[in-house]
Design a protein around this motif. Structure first.
Motif, PDB file in Angstrom:
ATOM      1  N   GLU A  53       2.951 -15.653  35.423  1.00 55.96           N
ATOM      2  CA  GLU A  53       2.598 -14.802  34.279  1.00 55.96           C
ATOM      3  C   GLU A  53       1.701 -15.544  33.295  1.00 55.96           C
ATOM      4  N   ALA A  54       1.944 -16.831  33.147  1.00 55.55           N
ATOM      5  CA  ALA A  54       1.075 -17.624  32.268  1.00 55.55           C
ATOM      6  C   ALA A  54      -0.354 -17.631  32.819  1.00 55.55           C
ATOM      7  N   ALA A  55      -0.471 -17.817  34.132  1.00 56.38           N
ATOM      8  CA  ALA A  55      -1.805 -17.853  34.739  1.00 56.38           C
ATOM      9  C   ALA A  55      -2.515 -16.518  34.536  1.00 56.38           C
ATOM     10  N   ALA A  56      -1.751 -15.425  34.663  1.00 54.25           N
ATOM     11  CA  ALA A  56      -2.346 -14.099  34.458  1.00 54.25           C
ATOM     12  C   ALA A  56      -2.823 -13.938  33.021  1.00 54.25           C
ATOM     13  N   ALA A  57      -2.216 -14.695  32.097  1.00 54.68           N
ATOM     14  CA  ALA A  57      -2.619 -14.638  30.688  1.00 54.68           C
ATOM     15  C   ALA A  57      -3.702 -15.675  30.367  1.00 54.68           C
ATOM     16  N   GLY A  58      -4.232 -16.335  31.385  1.00 54.51           N
ATOM     17  CA  GLY A  58      -5.306 -17.293  31.147  1.00 54.51           C
ATOM     18  C   GLY A  58      -4.820 -18.674  30.748  1.00 54.51           C
ATOM     19  N   LEU A  59      -3.535 -18.957  31.021  1.00 54.03           N
ATOM     20  CA  LEU A  59      -2.956 -20.276  30.714  1.00 54.03           C
ATOM     21  C   LEU A  59      -2.562 -20.891  32.059  1.00 54.03           C
ATOM     22  N   VAL A  60      -3.425 -21.752  32.605  1.00 56.59           N
ATOM     23  CA  VAL A  60      -3.272 -22.120  34.015  1.00 56.59           C
ATOM     24  C   VAL A  60      -2.770 -23.552  34.212  1.00 56.59           C
ATOM     25  N   ASN A  61      -2.254 -23.778  35.409  1.00 59.83           N
ATOM     26  CA  ASN A  61      -1.805 -25.116  35.845  1.00 59.83           C
ATOM     27  C   ASN A  61      -0.614 -25.642  35.038  1.00 59.83           C
ATOM     28  N   LEU A  62       0.387 -24.806  34.862  1.00 56.33           N
ATOM     29  CA  LEU A  62       1.557 -25.207  34.071  1.00 56.33           C
ATOM     30  C   LEU A  62       2.748 -25.628  34.931  1.00 56.33           C
TER      31      LEU A  62
ATOM     32  N   LEU B 261      12.753 -18.302  37.809  1.00 52.11           N
ATOM     33  CA  LEU B 261      12.230 -18.235  36.449  1.00 52.11           C
ATOM     34  C   LEU B 261      10.966 -19.093  36.309  1.00 52.11           C
ATOM     35  N   GLU B 262      10.990 -20.268  36.914  1.00 46.71           N
ATOM     36  CA  GLU B 262       9.822 -21.153  36.828  1.00 46.71           C
ATOM     37  C   GLU B 262       8.609 -20.521  37.508  1.00 46.71           C
ATOM     38  N   LYS B 263       8.851 -19.950  38.660  1.00 43.60           N
ATOM     39  CA  LYS B 263       7.762 -19.308  39.414  1.00 43.60           C
ATOM     40  C   LYS B 263       7.151 -18.167  38.615  1.00 43.60           C
ATOM     41  N   ARG B 264       8.055 -17.350  38.043  1.00 44.31           N
ATOM     42  CA  ARG B 264       7.589 -16.200  37.276  1.00 44.31           C
ATOM     43  C   ARG B 264       6.812 -16.678  36.048  1.00 44.31           C
ATOM     44  N   PHE B 265       7.324 -17.723  35.412  1.00 43.54           N
ATOM     45  CA  PHE B 265       6.653 -18.264  34.223  1.00 43.54           C
ATOM     46  C   PHE B 265       5.232 -18.702  34.557  1.00 43.54           C
ATOM     47  N   VAL B 266       5.106 -19.501  35.618  1.00 46.71           N
ATOM     48  CA  VAL B 266       3.793 -20.067  35.973  1.00 46.71           C
ATOM     49  C   VAL B 266       2.817 -18.946  36.335  1.00 46.71           C
TER      50      VAL B 266
END
Ligand SMILES: *Cc1c(COP(=O)(O)O)cnc(C)c1O
Length: 388
Positions: free
Chosen positions: A342-351, A335-340
């Protein structure tokens, strides 16, 4: 895919004539810088202030560079309210070199002499690193630690151990997301604090400290410059064997120009400080930072999927770790991997969280706008809905 996928990717340049690609960068450091600062630096890259030179090409002792470092120091003094009996040094080596310089200068003794006592509170990985260096040069007392609960709180601060020459704390714990709820009272023992990830994030009473230090790459500018703010009476006590480059007295006497200072970094810091002053200074940014943090903590506290592992009384305004609820082992990691991703793909990086603690973490330093936090929350709500 989630609705917010494109919102973070486009930013308007300050003159509003064009769009450029920018992400919301939640990195713990190096981290986001204000766009107007980057634009000004770009515009001045080949000719700074009519000198026909880049700051990178200037002699550090020239009349061209002197106003830049003086402006940086002046603005820092003004914004932080640094009293007149404190010196400001622009050094190199990161906050990590201060883990050594602080004990060398404040507790170092001549060869053969009895070591001096240092008190330190262990609130996380950076505090432990500071402790490891302090133990090389002094007799270290770890007065309290929050290691028993994975550093998710700040312990009450005990009085300094008898004979302590200074008391060290890590003000904001970047990795675990805690911040001291109040400045501890250490009596006449000087308080030294690592404020790398919180400098200028809200008002701080400098006069309560003997020494403050911060690597620049969180809230001040590019990596490579370290700011030290030190009370004058603490500058001059390093023993004779301490290398010149590691002595506060020498850097102070030479006005941070014992050797070539990190000139370009100091220039960017001055631009960041000018930006902060235009914004209304530390009071104003403190209000914005509290608003950003509240938005995010309120969301986490009501989320079915994520939670904050940090005690409410000592939550950081700058670094906010969050962990999936009720999921263990491989499912949690997936879940963490998928979150990070998908967030990066949405322009929300380094989470991604720190490699030593895992989970996720949003670092929302001064340059992160409220809109970035709102975009992250929208993304997370949408991510939660997509879960089975
Ligand atoms: C980032 C950080 C450090 C390490 O800084 P360097 O400049 O890489 O040495 C130390 N302490 C704190 C609190 C930090 O956030």
């Amino acid at each position: 895919m989630h609705e917010v996928q494109q919102t973070a990717r486009l930013a308007r340049t300050s003159h509003c004539k064009e769009y450029i690609m920018r992400v919301y960068n939640f990195s713990p450091g190096p981290s986001m810088l204000p766009l107007p600062v980057l634009e000004q630096a770009a515009a001045e890259m080949t000719d700074t202030g009519g000198t026909g030179q880049s700051v990178m090409e200037m002699s550090h002792r020239s009349g061209d560079f002197r106003p830049i470092i003086e402006n940086a120091e002046g603005l820092l003094r003004e914004l932080l309210g640094i009293p007149g009996n404190y010196r400001v040094l622009f050094l190199q080596g990161g906050a990590s070199l201060q883990f050594s310089m602080v004990p060398l200068n404040l507790a170092g003794v001549e060869q053969g002499a009895a070591k001096k006592r240092i008190t330190l509170v262990d609130t996380g990985i950076w505090a432990k690193k500071a402790a490891a260096e302090a133990a090389k040069y002094g007799e270290l007392t770890i007065a309290a630690s929050s290691a028993d609960r994975a550093y998710g709180y700040i312990p009450p601060a005990p009085a300094p151990a008898a004979g302590s020459v200074y008391y060290h704390i890590t003000w904001n714990n970047t990795i675990v997301g805690t911040k001291w709820p109040a400045i501890p009272d250490t009596g006449s023992v000087p308080l030294a604090a690592d404020i790398s990830s919180a400098i200028l994030s809200e008002p701080l009473d400098v006069s309560r400290f003997g020494l403050l230090y911060a690597g620049a790459q969180k809230n001040l500018g590019p990596a490579g410059t370290t700011v030290v703010i030190i009370r004058e009476d603490l500058m001059g006590s390093a023993p004779s064997w301490v290398p010149a480059m590691l002595r506060y007295d020498i850097h102070g006497k030479e006005g941070s120009m014992y050797n070539t200072p990190p000139c370009y970094g100091i220039y960017i810091i001055a631009l960041v400080l000018e930006w902060l002053k235009r914004l209304g200074g530390v009071e104003a940014i403190g209000e914005i930072n509290r608003k950003k943090a509240k938005l995010f903590y309120d969301y986490l506290d009501s989320s079915r999927t994520f939670y904050s592992p940090v005690d409410r009384s000592c939550r950081s305004l700058m670094n906010i770790p969050f962990i999936p609820r009720e999921t263990e082992g491989p499912r949690k990691e997936e879940l963490e991997k998928r979150f990070v991703a998908e967030a990066a793909a949405a322009g929300l990086v380094n989470l991604a969280g720190h490699r030593l603690v895992g989970g996720m973490r949003a670092s929302i330093y001064n340059a992160m706008p409220v809109e970035g936090v709102e975009a992250l929350i929208r993304f997370m709500e949408s991510f939660e809905k997509s879960l089975p």
